[in-house]
Motif scaffolding. Structure first.
Motif, PDB file in Angstrom:
ATOM      1  N   LEU A 135       0.498  -1.256  -0.464  1.00 30.71           N
ATOM      2  CA  LEU A 135      -0.634  -0.082   0.335  1.00 30.71           C
ATOM      3  C   LEU A 135       0.774   1.219   0.365  1.00 30.71           C
ATOM      4  O   LEU A 135       0.749   2.243  -0.658  1.00 30.71           O
ATOM      5  CB  LEU A 135      -1.147  -0.284   1.357  1.00 30.71           C
ATOM      6  N   ALA A 156       2.049   1.853  -3.701  1.00 32.36           N
ATOM      7  CA  ALA A 156       1.512   1.874  -4.895  1.00 32.36           C
ATOM      8  C   ALA A 156       1.207   3.619  -4.405  1.00 32.36           C
ATOM      9  O   ALA A 156       0.671   4.772  -4.869  1.00 32.36           O
ATOM     10  CB  ALA A 156       0.186   1.464  -4.523  1.00 32.36           C
ATOM     11  N   ARG A 197       1.355   6.659  -7.294  1.00 31.88           N
ATOM     12  CA  ARG A 197       0.890   7.429  -7.700  1.00 31.88           C
ATOM     13  C   ARG A 197       0.843   9.031  -7.208  1.00 31.88           C
ATOM     14  O   ARG A 197       0.603   9.606  -8.335  1.00 31.88           O
ATOM     15  CB  ARG A 197      -0.205   7.214  -6.966  1.00 31.88           C
ATOM     16  N   ARG A 231      -2.470   0.471  -7.754  1.00 35.53           N
ATOM     17  CA  ARG A 231      -3.196  -0.087  -6.915  1.00 35.53           C
ATOM     18  C   ARG A 231      -2.771  -1.285  -5.925  1.00 35.53           C
ATOM     19  O   ARG A 231      -2.156  -2.022  -7.037  1.00 35.53           O
ATOM     20  CB  ARG A 231      -4.755   0.231  -7.043  1.00 35.53           C
TER      21      ARG A 231
END
Length: 247
Positions: free
Chosen positions: A149, A152, A156, A163
């Protein structure tokens, strides 16, 4: 609740660097250990021996000294703030693995990106290699998913759609891997994972990257790659933070 308590404790109690133990000015690791964690540029890595079915794997650092200490602090001692720097390293390694696919190095790379001429990059689907449910319960958190997480989020922020899709699960119990030979690990994990129903649809149109904290024999990545390929119809690449040397 246990994970929340660990997070609050880590925020309010003065602690040393998770890698070397020396006092740190800010963040969960000192600048020196952060540099060790990042290591050299992510590179393609292999265990020895190379197990059949191993996907293309990129790694960032050797599993030793400060790197080992940081990974263990996050995984086994619940130092949850370490997920952020570990996720940053993992994000760089994911980028390297995806570049391998995009440039057509390796036999599977060209087929994976075929028919994409003129199209933009596919969104990234980071698929964590799942831990045993009892291990997650005992630790009070899922370290690989937490790192994924964070990775990701870093991807981004750099402009790449990404994701985490936790689409793999254990379909049967496996023995503790500690102390097993490379061949025994492969046999222990063979057929142990499956993709959840609907995974193929979720992974459609994405660049699938398996992510894990550590590669030792590659058995977990072989089995995870098999399960993803069964659901998505194509083999993923893989990215890990560290690689353990085998003697």
């Amino acid at each position: 609740m246990r994970a929340l308590w660990r997070e609050l404790t880590d925020l309010v109690l003065p602690v040393g660097c998770a890698g070397c133990g020396r006092p740190r000015a800010r963040g969960p690791v000192c600048p020196s250990c952060r540099s060790s964690l990042a290591g050299t540029a992510p590179r393609r890595v292999w265990p020895s021996p190379v197990p059949p079915g191993l996907p293309v794997v990129y790694g960032a650092a050797a599993y030793a000294d400060e790197v080992r200490a940081v990974l263990l602090a996050h995984k086994e001692r619940g130092a949850l703030r370490l997920a952020q720097p570990l996720g940053g390293v993992l994000a760089d390694t994911v980028r390297a693995a995806v570049r391998h696919r995009a440039t057509g190095r390796g036999g599977a790379a060209v087929a994976y990106g075929a028919g994409r001429a003129g199209a933009g990059p596919r969104p990234l689907a980071l698929v964590p290699v799942p831990s045993a449910r009892r291990a997650v319960a005992g630790r009070g958190h899922d370290p690989v998913r937490r790192m994924a997480l964070a990775a990701a989020g870093e991807l981004r922020r750099s402009g790449r759609a990404a994701r985490v899709l936790a689409v793999l699960r254990q379909r049967r119990a496996v023995a503790d891997q500690a102390g097993l030979t490379a061949g025994q690990r492969l046999a222990n994990l063979s057929g142990a994972l499956e993709a959840v129903p609907g995974s193929g649809r979720l992974l459609e149109g994405t660049e699938v990257v398996l992510v894990d904290d550590l590669m030792t024999t590659g058995a977990s990545l072989v089995e995870a790659s098999r399960a993803v390929a069964a659901a998505a119809g194509r083999r993923p690449v893989a990215a890990v933070v560290a690689v353990r040397s085998r003697r």
